[in-house]
Design an enzyme around this catalytic site. Structure first.
Site, short mmCIF file in Angstrom:
data_model
loop_
_atom_site.label_atom_id
_atom_site.label_comp_id
_atom_site.label_asym_id
_atom_site.label_seq_id
_atom_site.Cartn_x
_atom_site.Cartn_y
_atom_site.Cartn_z
N GLY A 75 4.81 7.11 -11.36
CA GLY A 75 5.77 6.18 -12.11
C GLY A 75 5.41 4.75 -11.69
O GLY A 75 4.93 4.50 -10.59
N GLN A 135 6.99 -4.31 -10.50
CA GLN A 135 5.87 -3.98 -9.49
C GLN A 135 4.50 -4.24 -9.92
O GLN A 135 3.71 -4.52 -9.08
CB GLN A 135 5.78 -2.35 -9.37
CG GLN A 135 7.03 -1.48 -8.82
CD GLN A 135 6.69 -0.33 -8.86
OE1 GLN A 135 7.05 0.63 -9.67
NE2 GLN A 135 6.25 0.33 -7.58
N CYS A 142 7.18 5.09 -3.03
CA CYS A 142 6.94 3.95 -3.81
C CYS A 142 5.79 3.15 -3.80
O CYS A 142 5.42 2.82 -2.34
CB CYS A 142 8.57 3.07 -4.00
SG CYS A 142 8.15 1.88 -5.10
N LEU A 143 4.97 3.07 -4.91
CA LEU A 143 3.83 2.17 -4.64
C LEU A 143 4.26 0.82 -4.13
O LEU A 143 3.25 0.13 -3.44
CB LEU A 143 3.03 2.19 -5.76
CG LEU A 143 2.54 3.47 -6.37
CD1 LEU A 143 1.90 3.40 -7.82
CD2 LEU A 143 1.45 3.98 -5.53
N HIS A 160 14.26 6.41 -10.31
CA HIS A 160 13.80 5.51 -9.50
C HIS A 160 13.20 4.55 -10.30
O HIS A 160 13.22 3.16 -9.77
CB HIS A 160 12.48 6.42 -8.84
CG HIS A 160 11.67 5.68 -7.85
ND1 HIS A 160 11.64 5.84 -6.47
CD2 HIS A 160 11.01 4.61 -8.20
CE1 HIS A 160 10.75 4.92 -5.95
NE2 HIS A 160 10.29 4.39 -6.89
N GLU A 161 12.38 4.60 -11.49
CA GLU A 161 11.77 3.42 -12.19
C GLU A 161 12.76 2.82 -12.82
O GLU A 161 12.55 1.17 -12.69
CB GLU A 161 10.77 4.01 -13.15
CG GLU A 161 9.45 5.12 -12.61
CD GLU A 161 8.83 4.35 -11.44
OE1 GLU A 161 8.74 3.04 -11.35
OE2 GLU A 161 8.48 5.21 -10.54
N HIS A 169 14.13 0.25 -10.33
CA HIS A 169 13.22 -1.02 -10.33
C HIS A 169 13.68 -2.04 -11.25
O HIS A 169 13.70 -3.27 -10.96
CB HIS A 169 11.81 -0.71 -10.59
CG HIS A 169 11.30 -0.08 -9.42
ND1 HIS A 169 10.97 -0.85 -8.13
CD2 HIS A 169 10.61 1.03 -9.16
CE1 HIS A 169 10.17 -0.05 -7.45
NE2 HIS A 169 10.01 1.07 -7.83
#
Ligand code: NI
Length: 173
Positions: A46, A51, A96-97, A139-140, A143
């Site tokens: 995701g 991000q 998380c990236l 999660h996304e 963000h």
């Protein structure tokens, strides 16, 4: 296709409240596709617009595995999730990236629905999402509200990773 640079913990854009997309444009669809490529390249399941430095309500998700026969990418503009009535809380390890090399358990609702606008401008709803998909949706969308999974980890994990997070933030402008 060019890939985006992924913003890392400590970058202000990750704490922004993202603006809704009023009108879908070809540029926005192009950005979404570029985000998907960036996510596959990372690799991740995701990615949310902040991000890649954009404060707009856009997330991309694909929880299938590269070896699966078919991949299942979702492009979601203005997504909103709701917990399903028979949902139970689930503890699951997240990463998380934008927060590299930190993985911690987070408890979240196990079954959700999500409404969004897709890349054709159509309103969509996915019901009864569970497992990794339910996890990823929440999660996304966090963000888009400037919330990171490390905001939701236990006190002991926070102690454990405090200095690592501080160091990460220091390397960001
Ligand atoms: Ni993330």
């Amino acid at each position: 296709m060019d890939l985006f640079d992924i913003k890392i913990y400590g970058d202000d854009v990750l704490r922004k409240k993202c603006k809704p997309v009023e009108k879908l444009t070809p540029e926005l669809v192009e950005i979404a596709k570029q985000m998907l490529e960036t996510m596959y390249d990372a690799p991740g399941v995701g990615l949310a617009a902040p991000q890649v430095g954009l404060d707009i309500q856009l997330v991309v998700i694909d929880v299938t595995h590269p070896d699966d026969d078919e991949r299942c990418p979702y492009i979601m503009f203005n997504p909103e999730w709701k917990e399903e009535e028979d949902s139970e809380p689930v503890e699951f390890e997240e990463g998380c990236l934008s927060v590299p090399d930190i993985f911690c358990n987070v408890t979240r609702p196990g079954k959700v629905s999500v409404r969004y606008m897709d890349e054709h401008g159509e309103q969509k709803e996915l019901r009864n999402c569970e497992g990794l998909l339910a996890r990823c949706i929440q999660h996304e969308i966090d963000h888009l509200n400037g919330v990171l999974f490390v905001d939701k980890i236990s006190q002991s994990d926070r102690m454990l990773y405090q200095s690592k997070l501080r160091k990460m933030a220091k390397t960001q402008g």
